[in-house]
Design an enzyme around this catalytic site. Sequence first.
Site, mmCIF file in Angstrom:
data_model
loop_
_atom_site.group_PDB
_atom_site.id
_atom_site.type_symbol
_atom_site.label_atom_id
_atom_site.label_comp_id
_atom_site.label_asym_id
_atom_site.label_seq_id
_atom_site.Cartn_x
_atom_site.Cartn_y
_atom_site.Cartn_z
ATOM 1 N N ASP A 56 0.823 -1.228 0.000
ATOM 2 C CA ASP A 56 0.000 0.000 0.000
ATOM 3 C C ASP A 56 0.851 1.270 0.000
ATOM 4 O OD1 ASP A 56 -1.868 -1.981 0.443
ATOM 5 O OD2 ASP A 56 -2.980 -0.858 1.930
ATOM 6 N N GLU B 269 -11.934 -0.828 1.125
ATOM 7 C CA GLU B 269 -10.609 -0.486 1.641
ATOM 8 C C GLU B 269 -10.062 0.801 1.039
ATOM 9 O OE1 GLU B 269 -8.446 -3.887 3.267
ATOM 10 O OE2 GLU B 269 -8.618 -4.670 1.236
HETATM 11 C C1 FRU Z 1 -5.170 -3.000 1.736
HETATM 12 C C2 FRU Z 1 -4.971 -3.214 3.215
HETATM 13 C C3 FRU Z 1 -5.276 -1.929 3.966
HETATM 14 C C4 FRU Z 1 -4.425 -2.059 5.196
HETATM 15 C C5 FRU Z 1 -3.209 -2.793 4.669
HETATM 16 C C6 FRU Z 1 -2.568 -3.723 5.650
HETATM 17 O O1 FRU Z 1 -4.245 -3.682 0.976
HETATM 18 O O2 FRU Z 1 -5.787 -4.265 3.694
HETATM 19 O O3 FRU Z 1 -6.643 -1.780 4.234
HETATM 20 O O4 FRU Z 1 -4.133 -0.798 5.730
HETATM 21 O O5 FRU Z 1 -3.626 -3.518 3.540
HETATM 22 O O6 FRU Z 1 -1.423 -4.307 5.107
#
Ligand code: FRU
Length: 455
Positions: free
Chosen positions: A62, A301
């Site tokens: 991310d 997300e």
């Molecule tokens: C999306 C996610 C986010 C979270 C992160 C954790 O890829 O699930 O929502 O912050 O990855 O690694």
Amino acid sequence: GRCRKCNKFCKKFECCLEQSQGATPSAWTRQQAEQIRITSANAAPIIEEPFEDTAPDLWVWDTWPLREKDGSIAVLPGGWRVIFSLTAPRSVLPGKRHDIATIRYFYARDGQDWIPGGVVFPEGDALGSRQWAGSAFVENGEIFFFYTATGRRNEAQVTYEQRMAFAKGEVFSNLNGVLFNNWEEHSIILVPDGEFYQTQEQSSGGIIYSFRDPWYWIDPESGCEYIIFEGNTATPQQPIDRECNPENIGDGDFRSGNDVPDGSANFNGNVGVALLQSSDYREWELLPPILEADCVNQQLERPHIVYVGGRYHLFIVSHKFTFAPGLDGPDGLYGFVANDFRGNYVPLGEGGLVVANPPEEPFQAYSWIVLPDLSTLSFINYYNLDGVSLDQLPSLPEQFIFNRFGGTLAPTLQLSINGTETQIVNELAQGLVMESSTESAPFTPRCERDGNCGD
Ligand code: FRU
């Protein structure tokens, strides 16, 4: 409590709060989600090997750019653009990375050849046992940083509690590079209230809980400042005793003729909102969600908004496995559009689908983030699986898994939007972040412009 002293900021808060009064969340309905289709307009090109590693020794997933307060991409003195990424050493199995995620930064003058800057926070400063996705803006040489504090510092075993945290520091940038320093103490700014947003306790019995991914956003039409985030809708009933509300199913004929499969009511993802309450960015008030996907999807997300053409484009990313029974959507970027921040969001593209992983490579990328110029950043996830499902992966030899996880920035995709129609129009360099500005906006609370803020 609320503003104790009625200063200018308090007026702004009260007037922004008023705008949200009585607002109800838009719904991503089952009827709409049934329209999800992978088409030539939304299927991403297959990512071909070989690709470059953003960091040779780190998994990178991310990612978000350093922005100006108005959402445009910041260019720091020395000409640098900056990105922040969740990272973990490449020595751990990809599935393990979430448990040890650390936020690092990279900077580049061309927005492409990213130079590693190291960890953002000095060891021991950040809250949580690890840090998940967030957002950051720069103003007058200071950085305002929002992130997810997951678990608790020094916890004996990994837990999944999620709280949203804030830190403010200073930016040092010149021709030689970029540094962040002099961080003030971090604070927890948002925890689930159990009324709009499920607490971890309330979510037991449901699948995966979320209260995370704070995205700072100033509404250019009102000047109101918000955090939008990934939450789950709280209800008095246990997930298992819930029923789907008619408004989450669809309208008229569809609603009456539709048998919602059992278990659907367990799925209750939403896009949450909090309103800024103090000028130091440490106090926020939770408001009702702007979008809910009750009975449709468990996880909306990394929500974020792009304001173009005078309209609000709300994007989220979601997985195939988080759709409720009877609904099928790929791992992808989904979007919605409304005329107002709290307006009626309707799906973009096919039932909301804006970027889909291609059927041949259903997990090749994830965590898309749309920038003001409608270019879209993401990371390379699992590729070359050749039919192996993600559930099977953990039982396969480690080397097999290591060889099939990218952990690096994916090619940037250029989108175009026309009304609710969207299209991937170009594939650009891996990890490219272009300079891009946001539509100009007044940044004055509407009541101030209209002269009716009260005293
Ligand atoms: C999306 C996610 C986010 C979270 C992160 C954790 O890829 O699930 O929502 O912050 O990855 O690694």
